[in-house]
Design an enzyme around this catalytic site. Structure first.
Site, short mmCIF file in Angstrom:
data_model
loop_
_atom_site.label_atom_id
_atom_site.label_comp_id
_atom_site.label_asym_id
_atom_site.label_seq_id
_atom_site.Cartn_x
_atom_site.Cartn_y
_atom_site.Cartn_z
N LYS A 143 0.81 -1.26 0.03
CA LYS A 143 -0.07 -0.07 0.05
C LYS A 143 0.83 1.31 -0.12
CE LYS A 143 -3.96 -2.08 2.17
NZ LYS A 143 -5.09 -1.90 3.17
N GLY A 197 0.04 1.31 13.74
CA GLY A 197 0.52 0.91 12.34
C GLY A 197 0.08 1.72 11.52
#
Ligand code: NAP
Length: 285
Positions: free
Chosen positions: A71, A133
């Site tokens: 990503k 995260g």
């Protein structure tokens, strides 16, 4: 899916691994529902992401979802990036343009849409994120962007939480941003919060595990959204409910990130009834 012909458009998912994805079910159901001549397939990209993206473009692939671990890595490979995706620093949807692929983050747009469906607002809310995260960082940007009054980031590694708070603050949002450890429950003000559980603790097969065990934490929650959707009710959700809060899992977020990607690829708006049909098939509550 058996009606492919010379005009069938190809959509897909790239990641490593891709075997457990629910996205083909969502996308192929949408294609059928809206009578689109498209097919959605998972593509395992083992090594060379730039070659995979170039190859996809040359093969006339209309659009792609991007999942773990690409990503962030995909960002330098797009020709243009949506401003929210740029701030978030992660792209999960590529839309074909004349110059290359444009990158979007439909994970956060999907989360926002699911919150909307559940009539959970962000404006003026005191938000807590458990975890720091990639997804927590994205949720922090999304909440700041949508007018949260404060955002507290709690993480096992406090430095990581501090770094995320600093990065989001640097975008110039007015909301108060703080960071602390998972055991620092006492420093949280005694008011009710909107909490997003953004760690992978409690995910199948470790059902029932929670990042924070202190019962006082759960007294400070009015709504707890666990980004995990397998199991359907996580240990975090059980504790939120047991302390009188409202608990929601992340399956709706997954559904709506897919729906928004389909809307971008096909330039249409999915009706609520169609979304509800797919939600029933994949088990969204
Ligand atoms: P990530 O970048 O790897 O971050 C993992 C987070 O979990 C970090 O904050 C990490 O803390 C914490 N953590 C991991 N193991 C821990 C442990 N044993 N004790 C305490 N903390 C621990 O992961 P991510 O990409 O942000 O994804 C997070 C979650 O979001 C995943 O569960 C994923 O399934 C979910 N997700 C859901 C959707 C959806 O559509 N519903 C979409 C995307 C992601 P440290 O910093 O201390 O290591």
């Amino acid at each position: 899916m058996n009606n492919t012909d010379g005009k069938t458009g190809v959509l897909g998912l790239i990641g490593k691994p891709v075997e457990h994805t629910l996205s083909p079910i969502i996308q192929n159901m949408l294609a059928e529902e809206y009578d689109r001549n498209v097919i959605y397939v998972p593509f395992l990209v083992e090594r060379d992401l730039p070659t995979a993206i170039r190859g996809a473009y040359e093969l006339n692939i209309m659009g792609l979802n991007v999942t773990v671990p690409y990503k962030r890595d995909v960002i330098p490979l797009v020709c243009e990036i949506d401003s929210l995706a740029e701030k978030i620093g992660a792209v999960n949807t590529l839309v074909r343009t004349e110059k290359g692929y444009k990158g979007y983050n439909t994970d956060m747009l999907g989360l926002l849409r699911d919150l909307n469906v559940h009539q959970v607002g962000i404006k003026g809310e005191h938000v807590i994120l458990v975890g720091a995260g990639g997804v927590a960082r994205a949720v922090a940007v999304m909440c700041a962007e949508n007018g949260a009054a404060s955002i507290r980031i709690m993480n096992r590694t406090v430095e990581r939480a501090t770094a995320v708070a600093d990065e989001v603050r640097n975008f110039g949002y007015t909301c108060e941003l703080t960071a602390c450890g998972l055991t620092d429950v006492d420093v949280i003000p005694d008011r009710k919060h909107l909490v997003f559980q953004c760690t992978n603790i409690g995910m199948y097969p470790n059902c029932g595990e929670v990042a924070i065990e202190d019962p006082n934490f759960y007294e400070k929650i009015h709504t707890g959204y666990d980004l995990i959707y397998r199991p359907a009710e996580t240990g975090f959700m059980q504790l939120v409910s047991a302390h009188g809060g409202r608990a929601i899992n992340g399956l709706g977020m997954l559904l709506y990130q897919g729906i928004i990607a389909f809307e971008l690829w096909n330039d249409l708006q999915i009706a609520d009834e169609s979304a509800a049909k797919i939600a029933a098939v994949i088990g969204v509550e």
